[in-house]
Design a protein around this motif. Sequence first.
Motif, PDB file in Angstrom:
ATOM      1  N   ASP A   6      -5.780   8.237  -2.106  1.00 19.63           N
ATOM      2  CA  ASP A   6      -6.514   6.879  -2.134  1.00 19.63           C
ATOM      3  C   ASP A   6      -7.612   7.233  -3.588  1.00 19.63           C
ATOM      4  OD1 ASP A   6      -5.788   4.955  -0.198  1.00 19.63           O
ATOM      5  OD2 ASP A   6      -6.891   6.629   1.019  1.00 19.63           O
TER       6      ASP A   6
ATOM      7  N   ASP B  28     -13.335  10.614  -8.259  1.00 21.45           N
ATOM      8  CA  ASP B  28     -13.126   9.555  -8.923  1.00 21.45           C
ATOM      9  C   ASP B  28     -13.127  10.235 -10.582  1.00 21.45           C
ATOM     10  OD1 ASP B  28     -15.728  10.772  -8.871  1.00 21.45           O
ATOM     11  OD2 ASP B  28     -17.362   9.188  -8.353  1.00 21.45           O
TER      12      ASP B  28
ATOM     13  N   ASN C 217     -16.526   9.740  -0.877  1.00 17.15           N
ATOM     14  CA  ASN C 217     -14.824   9.330  -1.375  1.00 17.15           C
ATOM     15  C   ASN C 217     -13.826   9.791  -1.540  1.00 17.15           C
ATOM     16  OD1 ASN C 217     -16.347   6.734  -0.212  1.00 17.15           O
ATOM     17  ND2 ASN C 217     -17.175   6.209  -2.901  1.00 17.15           N
TER      18      ASN C 217
ATOM     19  N   SER D 225     -15.560  14.076  -7.227  1.00 15.82           N
ATOM     20  CA  SER D 225     -16.098  12.824  -6.585  1.00 15.82           C
ATOM     21  C   SER D 225     -17.725  13.184  -6.790  1.00 15.82           C
ATOM     22  CB  SER D 225     -16.161  12.591  -5.146  1.00 15.82           C
ATOM     23  OG  SER D 225     -16.248  11.078  -4.842  1.00 15.82           O
TER      24      SER D 225
ATOM     25  N   ALA E 154     -20.854   2.930  -6.494  1.00 13.39           N
ATOM     26  CA  ALA E 154     -20.031   3.628  -6.015  1.00 13.39           C
ATOM     27  C   ALA E 154     -19.911   3.864  -4.202  1.00 13.39           C
ATOM     28  CB  ALA E 154     -18.906   4.850  -6.356  1.00 13.39           C
ATOM     29  N   PRO E 155     -19.431   2.574  -3.737  1.00 19.40           N
ATOM     30  CA  PRO E 155     -19.469   2.123  -2.805  1.00 19.40           C
ATOM     31  C   PRO E 155     -19.361   3.364  -1.646  1.00 19.40           C
ATOM     32  CG  PRO E 155     -19.770   0.021  -3.383  1.00 19.40           C
ATOM     33  CD  PRO E 155     -19.131   1.329  -4.273  1.00 19.40           C
ATOM     34  N   THR E 156     -19.589   3.245  -0.440  1.00 18.97           N
ATOM     35  CA  THR E 156     -19.118   3.880   0.565  1.00 18.97           C
ATOM     36  C   THR E 156     -17.642   3.897   0.969  1.00 18.97           C
ATOM     37  OG1 THR E 156     -20.836   5.836   1.170  1.00 18.97           O
ATOM     38  CG2 THR E 156     -19.479   5.979   2.476  1.00 18.97           C
ATOM     39  N   ASN E 157     -16.730   4.413   0.592  1.00 18.14           N
ATOM     40  CA  ASN E 157     -15.013   4.062   1.548  1.00 18.14           C
ATOM     41  C   ASN E 157     -14.201   5.150   1.221  1.00 18.14           C
ATOM     42  OD1 ASN E 157     -13.040   2.322   1.631  1.00 18.14           O
ATOM     43  ND2 ASN E 157     -12.996   1.528  -0.679  1.00 18.14           N
ATOM     44  N   PRO E 158     -14.123   5.815   2.730  1.00 18.61           N
ATOM     45  CA  PRO E 158     -13.294   6.675   2.224  1.00 18.61           C
ATOM     46  C   PRO E 158     -12.030   6.667   2.540  1.00 18.61           C
ATOM     47  CG  PRO E 158     -16.007   6.689   4.133  1.00 18.61           C
ATOM     48  CD  PRO E 158     -15.433   5.609   3.490  1.00 18.61           C
ATOM     49  N   GLY E 159     -10.754   7.874   2.427  1.00 19.37           N
ATOM     50  CA  GLY E 159     -10.171   7.441   1.999  1.00 19.37           C
ATOM     51  C   GLY E 159      -8.870   8.810   1.736  1.00 19.37           C
TER      52      GLY E 159
ATOM     53  N   HIS F  69       1.108  -1.717   0.035  1.00 20.56           N
ATOM     54  CA  HIS F  69       0.084   0.092  -0.244  1.00 20.56           C
ATOM     55  C   HIS F  69       0.907   0.941   0.259  1.00 20.56           C
ATOM     56  CE1 HIS F  69      -3.458   2.767   1.269  1.00 20.56           C
ATOM     57  NE2 HIS F  69      -3.836   2.298   0.619  1.00 20.56           N
TER      58      HIS F  69
ATOM     59  N   ASN G 261     -19.776   9.459  -5.202  1.00 20.94           N
ATOM     60  CA  ASN G 261     -20.614   9.120  -4.095  1.00 20.94           C
ATOM     61  C   ASN G 261     -19.196  10.467  -3.508  1.00 20.94           C
ATOM     62  OD1 ASN G 261     -20.199   8.824  -0.910  1.00 20.94           O
ATOM     63  ND2 ASN G 261     -20.632   6.420  -1.671  1.00 20.94           N
TER      64      ASN G 261
END
Length: 345
Positions: A169, A208, A205, A199, A160-165, A74, A202
């Motif tokens: 990322d 995108d 996130n 973004s 786009a499922p919720t996936n904070p970063g 990562h 979503n």
Amino acid sequence: MTLHCAWIGFGKSTTRYHLPYVLNRKDTLHVAHIYRRHQKPAEQEPQYQGIHFTSDLNDILNDPQVKLVVVCTHADSHFDYARQALEAGKNVLVEKPFTMTLAEARTLYELAARKGLIVTPYQNRRFDACFLTTKKVIESGKLGEIVEIESHFDYYRPEAPTNPGKPQDGMFFGLGVHTLDQIISLFGRPQHLSYDIRSLRNPANPDDTFEAQLFYGRLKAIVKTSHLVKIDYPKFIVHGTKGSFIRYGIDQQETSLKAGIMPGEPGFAANEAVGQLEYVNDAGETVREEVASETGDYGRVYDALYDAILHGKENYIRETDVLTNLEILERGFAQPSPATVALTK
């Protein structure tokens, strides 16, 4: 002469984008070790027989035969693993993004210089078929002075499922690191930049969608990515003072790798895409040409490192290109978007 290599990390990056090319170069490259924290059954697959898997990083750092360590973890661990490998006297190849910050990248280059070693990112998309074809057309001179180039890498993935970063990322760091590098490899460091980083699918996130415009005097380079493009744009559009070039379709190496077709096997990265070139020649006549696709090969990164490490040849990517790329990525999040900034020399 064989270059002995070792990997830190055994995820998708290692298994899909690195090892297939290295294992196809057994005459020049040898996979000595792969470090991973937890062993899994995949290690017993036939293509990995003879490779030493270990959960002790010192097996790599203390092996005098290993001259190249490849960091495929990562992004937030890239700097630390690369630093340890350099301090152990190893040359280092690091997956993208090279480091989390520009300051970390400079630190690694300074350490490598003191040690007389190479540290470099894995900018494999310099060897995309679509980019190599576009580069060949530009370098042919048929388009005259280039005044605009537009690069697209788009998808249609509306969910786009919720996936904070973190920004690292998102897509600007994740994919822009490649498409910006392609432009930098052609034209160098821009004078001004314009950003639109968002973004759209979503808001919780990381980004995108992005558009970056790089200005080089009369030349403007546009680099775009979106996940909400249902009808494909051309992959590259190039306009010059003498003509234009359009190329649809992306490199097919990733498609083959996902399908389990490996480098060296029949049909690998088969690419029938044809670019359209139209220009005015020296006689004032309009010429139309179809430009067949060049052959893409991510393994050329390893060919270049083999020559650089064992034969002292110039590395495939300049330090200044790497630092410019990271600066552009980092500056994109230094202010609200959209924004325009100037780069110092």
